[in-house]
Structure formats: C-alpha cells, structure tokens
Design a protein around this motif. Structure first.
Motif, short mmCIF file in Angstrom:
data_model
loop_
_atom_site.label_atom_id
_atom_site.label_comp_id
_atom_site.label_asym_id
_atom_site.label_seq_id
_atom_site.Cartn_x
_atom_site.Cartn_y
_atom_site.Cartn_z
N GLU A 64 42.92 32.04 47.74
CA GLU A 64 42.02 32.55 48.78
C GLU A 64 40.99 33.51 48.17
OE1 GLU A 64 42.38 35.09 52.97
OE2 GLU A 64 44.15 34.08 52.15
N ARG A 68 36.86 32.92 48.04
CA ARG A 68 35.94 33.85 48.72
C ARG A 68 34.77 34.26 47.83
NH1 ARG A 68 37.75 35.35 53.63
NH2 ARG A 68 39.99 35.20 54.08
N ASN A 71 29.70 31.20 47.43
CA ASN A 71 28.73 31.22 48.53
C ASN A 71 27.77 30.05 48.33
OD1 ASN A 71 26.84 31.66 50.50
ND2 ASN A 71 26.14 33.65 49.72
N ALA A 76 27.78 30.03 57.56
CA ALA A 76 29.23 30.20 57.70
C ALA A 76 29.93 28.85 57.64
CB ALA A 76 29.53 30.89 59.02
N LEU A 89 41.89 28.48 56.21
CA LEU A 89 41.06 29.59 56.68
C LEU A 89 40.22 29.10 57.85
CD1 LEU A 89 39.79 31.01 53.25
CD2 LEU A 89 41.79 31.75 54.59
N ASN A 91 37.23 30.42 60.26
CA ASN A 91 36.22 31.48 60.37
C ASN A 91 36.56 32.66 59.45
OD1 ASN A 91 34.68 30.10 62.37
ND2 ASN A 91 36.17 30.75 63.91
N GLY A 92 37.04 32.31 58.25
CA GLY A 92 37.33 33.33 57.24
C GLY A 92 38.68 33.98 57.35
N GLU A 93 39.43 33.70 58.42
CA GLU A 93 40.74 34.32 58.61
C GLU A 93 41.84 33.30 58.36
OE1 GLU A 93 41.24 37.56 59.29
OE2 GLU A 93 39.06 37.85 59.17
#
Length: 263
Positions: A64, A68, A71, A76, A89, A91-93
């Motif tokens: 993870e 991250r 990019n 998004a 993941l 929405n990034g969570e």
C-alpha cells in the motif's frame, strides 16, 4: 457499471528510470525526492482516454505504501488492488472487509509463510531484511535467487504456497493470494459487464486468464512456459501485444479498441 481494466503498474504502465522509454515522458513516482518512475507522453494521453471510458483498477504486488507513491496525473483513482490483490483500496481507504476476507482465505498457508520466514532469516544468501507484507506474503532479496527458490520449493508445501523470484527479489505467496483470485472477487463485488486485464510478469498470469480479455507483452507466452516449466499455452482470451511498440501504449490502444467493440 463501466467495464473494468485491471492493470499491473511496474513495467506495464509505468517504468523505472533504468528503463529507456524515450525523451517524451512524465514523472509518476517520487522516492526520497528522486524521480524514479515514468510514463511516456503517449501512455499518459491514452490513459486519460481509457479513464473516460472505463474504470481503471491498478492491480499490483506493491505494498500500500509503495502504491501511494504513484501519481498517474489522471485524477482520483477510486479503486486499487495492492499486495497481490490482498488489499483493496476504495477512494484511498483500505476496505477492511476485503482485507479480513483475504487473511481468512490464506489461513491454511500461514504455517508455510512462518516457516519460510524462519528459513530466509538464516539464509546466508539473503541481502535484505525479510518482510511479512501485511501478513499476506513474504518478501526479501537474495543472491543466487534461483538456488534460493529451488531450496524453498524442496522444504515448503508447494500445494499451499508459490515461490517466485523477479531478479534478486524473492517472494513466498499463498496459492490463493493471486491477482486472478482478486479479479474473481472484484467481479463478484462490482458486477461489471466486462473485465480487461494487462500485466507483464508471472504474477499477472492468473489475472489476465481470469479476465474476459487479457494483454501481455510480445513473447510472453514462450517466456511463461519456459519460466514456469509448463507445457500448456496461455488461454485463448490472452493476446500478446505487437512487438516494436512500448507495452503500455500497445495495451491501452488495444483496450480502447476492445471497449469500442463492446459498446
């Protein structure tokens, strides 16, 4: 629901600074202030086009934290599969239910992972710390990785774990923790009309075969058979991209053509 593109990152969409992809490129990863990964300008243009038409789901063996750092500059990204599909993941969570299901799914392999850690900890050929990535799989780096793999395969129950190496990187991964299983779980969770997939390594074989249509580099089928010591070919739904073109560009062009056929 849009059709889905499950796509590996390293050497499929993005390339390290060690890989020559030409002068027209865009940085997509910083590490300790250094630019370490890039995409070609053509790949970037195609990614934006694909992103408008399909749901792009990065599907990576990266942790993870490593994921991250990337990019892609296309806005998004709502879904990503990391840790070889063990972590989703949204929405990034982190999707906790997905992760706990992954742990439960690989429970029978846990003793073999623990055993592999013990073996690698004392292996004189090891040149990096042994990491137990999110309690999902084991990773380290070794000298003479071919020999290390051979020795691990003699000791571990290979019906429960797979042992891979990619250069000096050595992995011990539960049989059920693979990208193909991640695609199967994603299909059940999201019920898309169609799943396309693309990847360049042994880790990606199950993913492209589990998808409705898969893209691999030119010559991958032969390399896969030799590396995996298998006699059978890749499945009919998997297509090798044309030679002489950057894999990231070829696969995205193919995905756009396939998407146009489907609509």
């Amino acid at each position: 629901m849009k059709n889905i593109l499950c796509v590996d990152m390293d050497n499929t969409i993005i390339y390290s600074y060690k890989h020559d992809i030409g002068e027209k490129k865009l940085n997509v990863e910083l590490y300790n202030g250094r630019e370490i990964s890039f995409i070609s300008e053509r790949t970037y243009s195609l990614l934006k086009e694909v992103n408008d038409k399909m749901l792009i789901v990065p599907t990576s063996t990266r942790t993870e934290e490593q994921y991250r750092r990337i990019n892609l500059h296309i806005g998004a990204i709502p879904y990503a599969l990391v840790c070889n599909g063990g972590v989703l993941l949204v929405n990034g969570e982190r999707d906790k239910e997905w992760y706990y299901e992954s742990l439960k799914m690989i429970a029978e392999s846990r003793p073999q992972l623990d055993k592999a850690i013990g073996i690698l900890e004392v292996d004189p050929r090891r040149k990096f710390e042994v990491r137990f990535i999110d309690e999902l799989f084991v990773f380290t780096k070794c000298e003479k990785p071919d020999e290390v793999i051979k020795d691990l395969n003699k000791t571990l129950k290979t019906e429960l774990v797979d042992v891979f190496h990619n250069g000096e990187k050595v992995y011990v991964v539960p049989k059920k923790l693979n990208k193909g299983m991640a695609v199967k779980r994603l299909r059940k969770k999201m019920n898309p009309g169609y799943i396309l997939a693309a990847g360049d390594s042994e880790f990606d074989v199950s993913m492209v075969e589990e998808s409705d249509f898969g893209c691999v580099p030119d010559g991958f089928g032969k390399m896969f058979r030799l590396k995996a010591d298998l006699k059978e070919d890749l499945k009919e739904n998997v297509m090798e991209m044309e030679s002489g073109k950057l894999f990231s560009e070829a696969l995205l062009e193919k995905c756009l053509k396939k998407e146009a056929e489907l609509t």
